[in-house]
Design an enzyme around this catalytic site. Structure first.
Site, PDB file in Angstrom:
ATOM      1  N   GLY A  13       0.921  -1.114  -0.025  1.00 48.46           N
ATOM      2  CA  GLY A  13      -0.072   0.314  -0.247  1.00 48.46           C
ATOM      3  C   GLY A  13       1.122   1.162  -0.157  1.00 48.46           C
ATOM      4  O   GLY A  13       0.989   2.489   0.386  1.00 48.46           O
ATOM      5  N   ALA A  14       1.888   1.133  -0.394  1.00 50.89           N
ATOM      6  CA  ALA A  14       3.474   2.206  -0.530  1.00 50.89           C
ATOM      7  C   ALA A  14       3.138   3.263  -1.217  1.00 50.89           C
ATOM      8  O   ALA A  14       3.382   4.531  -0.941  1.00 50.89           O
ATOM      9  CB  ALA A  14       4.661   1.510  -0.883  1.00 50.89           C
ATOM     10  N   SER A  33      -8.024  -1.635  11.236  1.00 51.31           N
ATOM     11  CA  SER A  33      -9.035  -1.015  11.695  1.00 51.31           C
ATOM     12  C   SER A  33      -9.826  -1.229  12.639  1.00 51.31           C
ATOM     13  O   SER A  33      -9.878  -1.802  13.095  1.00 51.31           O
ATOM     14  CB  SER A  33     -10.256  -1.232  10.557  1.00 51.31           C
ATOM     15  OG  SER A  33     -11.421  -0.531  10.414  1.00 51.31           O
ATOM     16  N   TYR A  70     -16.416  -5.723   5.452  1.00 52.63           N
ATOM     17  CA  TYR A  70     -15.126  -4.641   6.277  1.00 52.63           C
ATOM     18  C   TYR A  70     -14.464  -5.171   7.002  1.00 52.63           C
ATOM     19  O   TYR A  70     -13.676  -5.269   7.771  1.00 52.63           O
ATOM     20  CB  TYR A  70     -15.207  -3.198   5.888  1.00 52.63           C
ATOM     21  CG  TYR A  70     -13.396  -2.578   5.637  1.00 52.63           C
ATOM     22  CD1 TYR A  70     -12.820  -2.718   5.481  1.00 52.63           C
ATOM     23  CD2 TYR A  70     -13.678  -1.928   7.135  1.00 52.63           C
ATOM     24  CE1 TYR A  70     -11.749  -1.470   5.520  1.00 52.63           C
ATOM     25  CE2 TYR A  70     -12.358  -1.221   7.333  1.00 52.63           C
ATOM     26  CZ  TYR A  70     -11.944  -0.793   6.623  1.00 52.63           C
ATOM     27  OH  TYR A  70     -10.538  -0.447   6.991  1.00 52.63           O
ATOM     28  N   SER A  71     -15.572  -5.190   7.917  1.00 54.48           N
ATOM     29  CA  SER A  71     -15.275  -5.251   9.715  1.00 54.48           C
ATOM     30  C   SER A  71     -15.108  -6.735   9.553  1.00 54.48           C
ATOM     31  O   SER A  71     -13.952  -6.769  10.257  1.00 54.48           O
ATOM     32  CB  SER A  71     -17.105  -4.823   9.828  1.00 54.48           C
ATOM     33  OG  SER A  71     -16.737  -3.554  10.262  1.00 54.48           O
ATOM     34  N   ALA A  72     -15.759  -7.160   9.207  1.00 51.97           N
ATOM     35  CA  ALA A  72     -15.268  -9.291   8.961  1.00 51.97           C
ATOM     36  C   ALA A  72     -13.755  -9.167   8.642  1.00 51.97           C
ATOM     37  O   ALA A  72     -13.161  -9.907   9.140  1.00 51.97           O
ATOM     38  CB  ALA A  72     -16.512 -10.307   8.115  1.00 51.97           C
ATOM     39  N   SER A  73     -13.386  -8.535   7.393  1.00 47.55           N
ATOM     40  CA  SER A  73     -12.553  -8.816   7.231  1.00 47.55           C
ATOM     41  C   SER A  73     -11.525  -8.029   8.221  1.00 47.55           C
ATOM     42  O   SER A  73      -9.951  -9.142   7.894  1.00 47.55           O
ATOM     43  CB  SER A  73     -11.286  -7.996   5.470  1.00 47.55           C
ATOM     44  OG  SER A  73     -12.104  -7.203   5.746  1.00 47.55           O
ATOM     45  N   LYS A  74     -11.732  -7.497   8.416  1.00 43.96           N
ATOM     46  CA  LYS A  74     -10.472  -6.425   9.872  1.00 43.96           C
ATOM     47  C   LYS A  74      -9.988  -7.724  11.234  1.00 43.96           C
ATOM     48  O   LYS A  74      -9.417  -7.766  11.241  1.00 43.96           O
ATOM     49  CB  LYS A  74     -10.607  -4.873   9.509  1.00 43.96           C
ATOM     50  CG  LYS A  74     -10.387  -4.153   7.942  1.00 43.96           C
ATOM     51  CD  LYS A  74      -8.734  -4.091   7.537  1.00 43.96           C
ATOM     52  CE  LYS A  74      -8.739  -3.369   6.795  1.00 43.96           C
ATOM     53  NZ  LYS A  74      -7.492  -3.184   6.610  1.00 43.96           N
TER      54      LYS A  74
END
Ligand code: NAP
Length: 249
Positions: free
Chosen positions: A12-13, A141, A154-158
Site C-alpha cells: 500500500g506504499a 481498523s 470490511y469489518s469481518a475482513s479486519k
C-alpha cells in the site's frame, strides 16, 4: 532508531497510510521496499523521497496469492534479508447487507486478509527474514472491534486479520518474530475520498467532533507503526493497538 541495513517491505506504499509509513521509515534511516499496483504513484514517491534506500515493486496482491512468498524470496535475494513487513494495502466496501454478493466479500478478503497470510508466509521463511527481531504489522481498523452501518464485509475482513495476527504471533514467537495489528480510526486518505458521496463534509465534521482527539492524518499512524517495527517494541507481540484519537471509546 533505524539503520539502512534494516529493510522493510511496505504494501500500500503508493497512497495514504502506507505511503506515510514509507516516508517515516526512510526519514528514520531504514531501507524500504514499497509495494503497490500504481507505478506512477510509486515513481512519484521515489522522486519525493530522493533516497537510495527506497525501492519499489509492482504487484497486484489480490492476484496469484500463491506467488507472493516467491516475490518476497526474490526481493530478499536482490536487496538483502527483511527486518519486517507492514501490510497496509487494503480496500473498503460500503454496502447495505441486502446488496451483498459473494464477489464483494471475495474482493475484500483477497486483499485485506488472504494476501496478508501469504505475505506472512513469505517473510516467515528463514531465508527471507533476519531471524530474531523480525516484526510484522498488519494495518487493521477500529471497524474490527466497533460497529458501523454499511461495512459488515470490511469489518469481518479486519476482524479476520486480527485473529490471524494473534495465532501467527504465537506460532512465530519461537523464531523471535513479532506480529501485531494497528487499528486506525478515521484517517483522511484516498480511501475516504473514494467514498466522497458518503464521507461528505458534513459526515467528516461529525466524526471530527465525535473523536476525542479529532480525525487523524496518515503520519499519526506511521509513527506507531515504526515503533512496533523497532527494537523498542521487542517485548510486544499479539496486540491490537488502537490508533484512533480515542474514536473507539
Ligand atoms: N483511511 C482510513 O480511515 C482507514 C481507517 C482504518 C483502517 N484503514 C486501513 O489502512 C490501510 C491503508 O488505507 P488508506 O486509507 O491508506 O487507503 P488508500 O489511500 O486507498 O491506499 C490503499 C493502498 O492499497 C493499495 N492496494 C489496494 N489494492 C491493492 C492490490 N490488489 N494490490 C496491491 N496494492 C493494493 C493501493 O495501491 P495501488 O492502488 O497503487 O495498488 C494503495 O497504496 C487499509 O488496509 C485500510 O483498510 C484505513
Amino acid at each position: 532508531m533505524f539503520t539502512s541495513d534494516k529493510r522493510y517491505l511496505i504494501t500500500g506504499a503508493s497512497s495514504g497510510i502506507g505511503k506515510a509509513i514509507c516516508c517515516d521509515l526512510i526519514t528514520k534511516g531504514a531501507s524500504v521496499i514499497g509495494v503497490a499496483r500504481s507505478e506512477d504513484k510509486l515513481l512519484a514517491l521515489q522522486n519525493e523521497l530522493k533516497s537510495e534506500h527506497f525501492h519499489y515493486e509492482l504487484c497486484d496482491l489480490s492476484k496469484n496469492l500463491d506467488t507472493i512468498p516467491n516475490m518476497l524470496m526474490k526481493l530478499s535475494k536482490k536487496f538483502g534479508k527483511l527486518s519486517g513487513l507492514v501490510h497496509s494495502a487494503g480496500i473498503q466496501e460500503i454496502l447495505p447487507i441486502r446488496s451483498y454478493k459473494k464477489l464483494h466479500l471475495s474482493q475484500l478478503f483477497e486483499i485485506n486478509v488472504f494476501s496478508a497470510l501469504f505475505l506472512a508466509k513469505g517473510i516467515c521463511d528463514k531465508r527471507v527474514n533476519i531471524g530474531k527481531g523480525t516484526s510484522i504489522v498488519f494495518i487493521s481498523s477500529i471497524a474490527s472491534i466497533t460497529g458501523s452501518s454499511g461495512i459488515v464485509g470490511y469489518s469481518a475482513s479486519k476482524a479476520a486479520l486480527n485473529g490471524m495476527m494473534r495465532s501467527l504471533a504465537v506460532e512465530m514467537a519461537p523464531q523471535g518474530i513479532r506480529v501485531n495489528s494497528i487499528l486506525p480510526g478515521f484517517v483522511m486518505t484516498e480511501m475516504i475520498e473514494n467514498w466522497k458521496q458518503i464521507y461528505n463534509d458534513e459526515y467528516i465534521k461529525e466524526i471530527d467532533e465525535k473523536y476525542p482527539l479529532g480525525i487523524g492524518k496518515p503520519e499519526d499512524v506511521a509513527e506507531p507503526v515504526s515503533f512496533l517495527l523497532s527494537e523498542q517494541a521487542k517485548w510486544i507481540t499479539g496486540i491490537e493497538l488502537c490508533v484512533d484519537g480515542g474514536g473507539h471509546l
